[in-house]
Design a protein around this motif. Structure first.
Motif, short mmCIF file in Angstrom:
data_model
loop_
_atom_site.label_atom_id
_atom_site.label_comp_id
_atom_site.label_asym_id
_atom_site.label_seq_id
_atom_site.Cartn_x
_atom_site.Cartn_y
_atom_site.Cartn_z
N THR A 126 15.26 -2.96 -6.96
CA THR A 126 14.58 -2.77 -5.67
C THR A 126 13.41 -1.81 -5.81
O THR A 126 12.32 -2.04 -5.31
CB THR A 126 15.57 -2.23 -4.62
N HIS A 127 13.64 -0.71 -6.52
CA HIS A 127 12.60 0.29 -6.71
C HIS A 127 11.46 -0.25 -7.56
O HIS A 127 10.29 0.08 -7.35
CB HIS A 127 13.18 1.55 -7.35
N GLU A 128 11.80 -1.10 -8.53
CA GLU A 128 10.76 -1.66 -9.38
C GLU A 128 9.86 -2.61 -8.61
O GLU A 128 8.69 -2.76 -8.92
CB GLU A 128 11.40 -2.39 -10.57
N ASP A 129 10.41 -3.26 -7.58
CA ASP A 129 9.63 -4.21 -6.78
C ASP A 129 8.74 -3.52 -5.76
O ASP A 129 7.80 -4.13 -5.25
CB ASP A 129 10.58 -5.18 -6.05
N VAL A 130 9.01 -2.28 -5.43
CA VAL A 130 8.26 -1.56 -4.40
C VAL A 130 6.88 -1.18 -4.92
O VAL A 130 6.74 -0.66 -6.02
CB VAL A 130 9.03 -0.30 -3.96
N MET A 131 5.86 -1.43 -4.07
CA MET A 131 4.49 -1.04 -4.44
C MET A 131 4.32 0.46 -4.28
O MET A 131 5.01 1.11 -3.49
CB MET A 131 3.49 -1.77 -3.53
N SER A 132 3.38 1.01 -5.01
CA SER A 132 3.11 2.44 -4.90
C SER A 132 2.39 2.72 -3.59
O SER A 132 1.81 1.83 -2.96
CB SER A 132 2.23 2.91 -6.06
N LYS A 133 2.43 3.97 -3.18
CA LYS A 133 1.77 4.38 -1.94
C LYS A 133 0.28 4.08 -2.01
O LYS A 133 -0.32 3.57 -1.06
CB LYS A 133 2.00 5.88 -1.70
N GLU A 134 -0.32 4.37 -3.15
CA GLU A 134 -1.75 4.16 -3.32
C GLU A 134 -2.12 2.69 -3.20
O GLU A 134 -3.14 2.33 -2.59
CB GLU A 134 -2.22 4.70 -4.68
N ALA A 135 -1.27 1.82 -3.78
CA ALA A 135 -1.54 0.38 -3.74
C ALA A 135 -1.44 -0.17 -2.33
O ALA A 135 -2.26 -1.01 -1.90
CB ALA A 135 -0.58 -0.36 -4.67
N VAL A 136 -0.46 0.30 -1.57
CA VAL A 136 -0.29 -0.15 -0.19
C VAL A 136 -1.47 0.30 0.67
O VAL A 136 -2.02 -0.47 1.46
CB VAL A 136 1.04 0.37 0.39
N VAL A 137 -1.86 1.56 0.51
CA VAL A 137 -2.99 2.10 1.27
C VAL A 137 -4.26 1.30 0.98
O VAL A 137 -5.01 0.92 1.89
CB VAL A 137 -3.21 3.59 0.94
#
Length: 225
Positions: free
Chosen positions: A28-39
C-alpha cells in the motif's frame, strides 16, 4: 505431543497473518504517490498554488489547501492517483477594484483626449474628456466591474470653460491674417464652441476668422471685399 503441534500451528498461523499484513501495508505504501508528486499534478490541473498538504492517517488521501484569485479551496486527493475526491471553496476572494489611474486609462481608451475633470462616487469614476476636435465627453467607469458603463458627448452649453480666452482668440486671428482683431463672439457650431473673430486688414478690408475654442486651431478664414 498434540498440544505442542497445535501450539506450533497456531503460532505459524499468527506469523502468517502478520507477514501478510506487513506485505499488504508495504504494498500500500509503495503504491502511494509522494506529496511533491501529488502537488505537482494538482497544480497542473487547477489554477492557483497549493499552500498546505497533509496525508491522512491511513495514508489513502492527501488533504490540501489551494489558493487562487477566486478564493481558497479545500481539496481531498487520492494518494495513489492524485485524483480529486472532493473540492470545496472555503473562502471567496473579494473582486479586486481598479485604481484611479487604471480607471482613467480605460476611460481614455474609449475616448482619447485630455482629462479635464474627474470625480469618484462609490465604485464609479466619472471623467470629463476633451478630444482633439474640441468635443467633450463624460465617461463613466465601474471600477469594480472594470468596464466603461457610458461615454456620452456633452452638449456645447454644458461643456466646461473653454481653454482659450477671447483675447487669445484675437491674438490667433491677428497672427493668421496680419490684421487687427476688432470683435470676437463665442458661438456653437456642430456641438463645438467656436470663436468668430472680426479682423480689420491693412488694405481696409475685413476678414472673419473662426477658431476652435477648445484647441485654438483656425477652422476657417473668410475674406470680405
Amino acid at each position: 505431543m498434540n498440544k505442542s503441534i497445535k501450539a506450533i500451528s497456531a503460532a505459524a498461523a499468527v506469523l502468517a497473518i502478520i507477514i501478510c499484513a506487513v506485505l499488504i501495508i508495504r504494498q500500500t505504501h509503495e503504491d502511494v504517490m509522494s506529496k511533491e508528486a501529488v502537488v505537482k499534478k494538482v497544480e497542473a490541473s487547477y489554477e492557483g498554488e497549493i499552500t498546505n498538504v497533509t496525508q491522512s492517517k491511513d495514508k489513502k488521501t492527501y488533504d490540501m489547501t489551494l489558493e487562487n484569485p477566486k478564493g481558497t479551496y479545500f481539496i481531498k486527493a487520492d494518494a495513489k492517483s492524485a485524483d480529486i475526491l472532493s473540492m470545496n471553496r472555503i473562502k471567496a476572494m473579494n473582486p479586486s477594484v481598479m485604481t484611479e489611474k487604471e480607471a482613467e486609462q480605460l476611460a481614455l481608451e474609449r475616448v482619447p483626449g485630455t482629462v479635464k475633470k474627474q470625480t469618484h462616487q462609490n465604485r464609479v469614476a466619472t471623467y470629463t474628456i476633451q478630444k482633439k476636435d474640441g468635443k467633450t465627453y463624460e465617461v463613466k467607469v465601474d471600477m469594480q466591474a472594470k468596464a466603461v458603463v457610458s461615454a456620452d458627448q456633452i452638449s456645447g452649453k454644458d461643456q466646461p470653460k473653454t481653454p482659450i480666452t477671447e483675447n487669445e482668440a484675437k491674438t490667433i486671428a491677428e497672427r493668421e491674417t496680419s490684421g487687427t482683431a476688432d470683435d470676437a463672439d463665442l458661438e456653437e457650431s456642430g456641438g463645438t464652441l467656436i470663436f468668430e473673430v472680426d479682423v480689420d486688414l491693412p488694405d481696409d478690408k475685413e476678414a472673419t476668422v473662426k477658431i476652435n475654442a477648445y484647441t485654438g486651431k483656425v477652422a476657417n478664414i473668410v475674406y470680405e471685399d
